[in-house]
Design an enzyme around this catalytic site. Sequence first.
Site, PDB file in Angstrom:
ATOM      1  N   HIS A 265     -23.494 -91.943  28.857  1.00 55.94           N
ATOM      2  CA  HIS A 265     -23.394 -91.984  27.861  1.00 55.94           C
ATOM      3  C   HIS A 265     -23.437 -90.575  26.807  1.00 55.94           C
ATOM      4  CE1 HIS A 265     -19.932 -93.846  24.426  1.00 55.94           C
ATOM      5  NE2 HIS A 265     -21.710 -93.498  23.865  1.00 55.94           N
ATOM      6  N   CYS A 266     -23.113 -89.857  26.388  1.00 59.69           N
ATOM      7  CA  CYS A 266     -23.098 -88.942  25.419  1.00 59.69           C
ATOM      8  C   CYS A 266     -23.091 -89.109  24.415  1.00 59.69           C
ATOM      9  CB  CYS A 266     -23.334 -87.219  26.510  1.00 59.69           C
ATOM     10  SG  CYS A 266     -23.295 -85.907  25.699  1.00 59.69           S
ATOM     11  N   VAL A 267     -24.589 -89.202  23.576  1.00 61.04           N
ATOM     12  CA  VAL A 267     -24.502 -89.258  22.115  1.00 61.04           C
ATOM     13  C   VAL A 267     -23.641 -88.313  20.875  1.00 61.04           C
ATOM     14  CG1 VAL A 267     -26.699 -91.171  22.385  1.00 61.04           C
ATOM     15  CG2 VAL A 267     -26.821 -88.822  22.376  1.00 61.04           C
ATOM     16  N   SER A 271     -18.934 -90.046  23.298  1.00 60.31           N
ATOM     17  CA  SER A 271     -18.217 -90.738  24.348  1.00 60.31           C
ATOM     18  C   SER A 271     -19.143 -90.841  25.630  1.00 60.31           C
ATOM     19  CB  SER A 271     -17.530 -90.040  24.294  1.00 60.31           C
ATOM     20  OG  SER A 271     -15.867 -90.159  25.693  1.00 60.31           O
TER      21      SER A 271
END
Length: 412
Positions: A265-267, A271
């Site tokens: 999960h990429c901040v 998403s």
Amino acid sequence: MEEPLCCCEYVDRRGRRNHLAACCCDCEELDDGCDRWLTCKSLPPGALERIADTIADRLRVPWFSGAVKINVSLVPPLVLLPVFLHVAALHFLLGLIILTSLPVVVLWYYYLTHRRKERTLFFLSLGLFSLGYMYYVFLREVVPRGHVEHSQVVTLTCGLILMLAALSRAKKDPGYLPIPAGNEKPSHQGLHNKSIRGSSGGLRGISGAASSRAVNGEAKGYCSMSAEQPAGVKKDWCTKCQLVRPARAGHCRLCGRCVRRLDHHCVWINSCVGEQNHQAFILALSFFMLTSVYGITLTLHTICRGRSLFVALFYCPGAYSDYSSALSFTCVWYCAIVTAGMGYILLIQLLNISYNVTEREARLALRDNTGRRLLGGLVIDTGQYNRGLLCNWGHFLSLGASPPQRSAEDIV
């Protein structure tokens, strides 16, 4: 029939009709907090959270169909980033202190939100506003000096547009698995004779008719043996989404959904990175690196004439001779810090792709002590899907090209 909302009215979190002009009225939590602060009394448990929720609910802007709520996490980057950069441009020591503390504050906020399992738009807002503000400073402070050609400005602008286009694609569906209608737990009748083994994610290895009908959902790659589902790899049962996950899929605790070939999960895009958007994510990182390095090069060649890129970054005697040069030099160092961080992320991603391992799989392999540390610990080779460099990259380039999956209801 209720009267429609005007542009300054809204329905608050308690379901009551309210007005922007009354944003400071009828706030029991804030009034009680101020009274206790003035009388030197301690706040009751949860008081600060209630005050923050009230402020977040009342932070709105007028709109046609009613006042629209503003996400509080969007505000700090828009306000603090220009202030910090302008203050840092006043003196070399101020710049050193601010540019050193900014990454520390960002990392602290990241671990704070990660521990609380909260989604936030802070990092996406910080990234987009940083791009816009750096481009604005470049056009306002660097280009007017006359050392940057129009073709170079066009090239930089095109790189920025391509990066934003790739970022927009990376923000789309990462490969969410469809949730059964009503999210009802399906019946397990008929599975009494099936082989079921416990795992950390729920039930593992549902065999028989159910697993034979499950769709793999992964590209098969270019090797004679599929790189996605070797012998012995079993599917998972997700107790939260109530569905059977194909191989390499995982549940994201922040998004609350299962994602095919979940990487992480990429901040920065708020998403997940999965099967459907991993290529766009790598493309966005690559365009960012090229555009950022190119912009840094043009700026340093303008304010530090006659010096090489690396020397000018660390030794530019005339950088603080005027405020315009100081601001440009400060923004160069800010971009250099961000570029170094993104470059590290891109390097890890490229190594993982070369060994056909995801961030999630590497983390699980470290936890279970089932992977090998390679290249000084930069990559964790699980050995489960690695089929060689060319085959691994061939599989990555084919992600998202497989036919759509059946619904999760058909699987179970």
